[in-house]
Design an enzyme around this catalytic site. Structure first.
Site, mmCIF file in Angstrom:
data_model
loop_
_atom_site.group_PDB
_atom_site.id
_atom_site.type_symbol
_atom_site.label_atom_id
_atom_site.label_comp_id
_atom_site.label_asym_id
_atom_site.label_seq_id
_atom_site.Cartn_x
_atom_site.Cartn_y
_atom_site.Cartn_z
ATOM 1 C CE LYS A 133 -2.060 -1.414 3.725
ATOM 2 N NZ LYS A 133 -2.976 -1.691 4.866
ATOM 3 C CB THR B 231 -7.859 8.273 6.391
ATOM 4 O OG1 THR B 231 -6.821 8.760 7.274
ATOM 5 C CG2 THR B 231 -8.086 9.277 5.269
ATOM 6 N N GLY C 38 -9.139 3.577 9.926
ATOM 7 C CA GLY C 38 -9.720 2.292 9.561
ATOM 8 C C GLY C 38 -9.491 1.859 8.126
ATOM 9 C CB THR C 39 -7.680 3.326 5.208
ATOM 10 O OG1 THR C 39 -6.505 3.590 5.980
ATOM 11 C CG2 THR C 39 -8.439 4.612 5.010
ATOM 12 C CB CYS D 101 -9.336 -2.529 9.547
ATOM 13 S SG CYS D 101 -8.204 -2.088 10.871
#
Length: 267
Positions: free
Chosen positions: A179, A210, A212-213, A215
């Site tokens: 990522k 942002t 929790g992106t 997970c």
């Protein structure tokens, strides 16, 4: 396992609880519901967490995690598994055994640090992630900090993504999704299976909410694998879902708010 006519695909998350509801198991279950699968959960750790950061975490005993896993798998079964915060080497080893024994695809989010910079993995557990968890993964989804933590490779621009992918792939997963969202310019992620390379780009939204992106992305990939997609298609659809969720992220508390898992349903 055979899917019944009445039940949707089954996805299990093994991760930590986020009391603020934006990440962790709460984000996983919201993502699974939004994407049309039945989410089940094994709590590996409990965090005291809000929009400002993680104030503390407590891991569950390995026997409690193993009992939750056995309970779900022995009766209900699963079409895909997603792992998140596992906190300690003993929990990593319990979960790695589960993944190695299961035929279901496994998406491993090698959570090492929170959005706020709080450590969520004991230093001695990094070796267990390398040696036991990653070899059992269908897809592993590290961010650039986690790549450096696992391999020592530091990525400073998009040209370094391939080296990072090769280094993580050498640890044994079938697929690696690096990522690159923290790099300057248009966000780019690299999916790699040792031979084939797929690049995914998305618009960068000017939105600080942002939480929790990571997970959410891993859970979305697991959900699409359970729905029958191959890995590149699952990642593409998961990226589309997460990009929309980031665009719709909303303020919460005094810090970083969450992405909106229900963005497709808010009209």
């Amino acid at each position: 396992m055979t899917r019944t006519a009445s039940a949707p695909p089954l996805v299990l998350t093994i991760a930590g609880s986020d009391s603020g509801g934006g990440a962790g198991i709460q984000a996983d279950l919201k993502t699974m519901l939004a994407l049309g699968v039945h989410g089940m959960s094994v709590v590996a750790a409990v965090t005291a967490q809000n929009s400002l950061g993680v104030q503390g975490y407590w891991e569950l005993p390995p026997e409690a995690v193993r009992a939750q896993i056995d309970s779900v798998l022995s009766d209900i079964g699963v079409h895909a598994i997603k792992t998140g915060m596992l906190a300690s080497s003993s929990l990593v080893e319990v979960v790695a055994e589960t993944l190695a024994a299961s035929d279901a695809p496994a998406v491993v989010d090698p959570v090492g640090v929170s959005k706020h910079g709080d450590s969520l993995l004991a230093p001695e557990a990094v070796d267990a992630v390398r040696s036991a968890l990653l070899p059992a993964a269908t897809v592993v989804t590290p961010n650039l900090y986690e790549v450096e933590q696992l391999t020592g490779v530091k990525v400073v621009d998009e040209s370094g993504l391939r080296e990072a992918a090769e280094a993580v792939k050498a640890l044994g997963p079938a697929w690696v999704l690096i990522k690159g969202g923290h790099l300057p310019g248009e966000p780019a992620d690299l999916l790699f299976d040792g031979e084939r390379e797929h690049r995914f780009t998305a618009p960068r939204h000017d939105n600080r909410h942002t939480h929790g992106t990571g997970c959410t992305l891993a859970s979305a990939i697991a959900s699409h694998l359970a729905l029958g997609d191959d890995v590149p298609a699952a990642v593409a659809r998961a990226k589309e879902y997460v990009t929309g969720a980031i665009a719709a992220g909303f303020p919460l508390g005094a810090g970083i708010g969450p992405v909106d898992h229900a963005w497709r349903h808010r009209g």
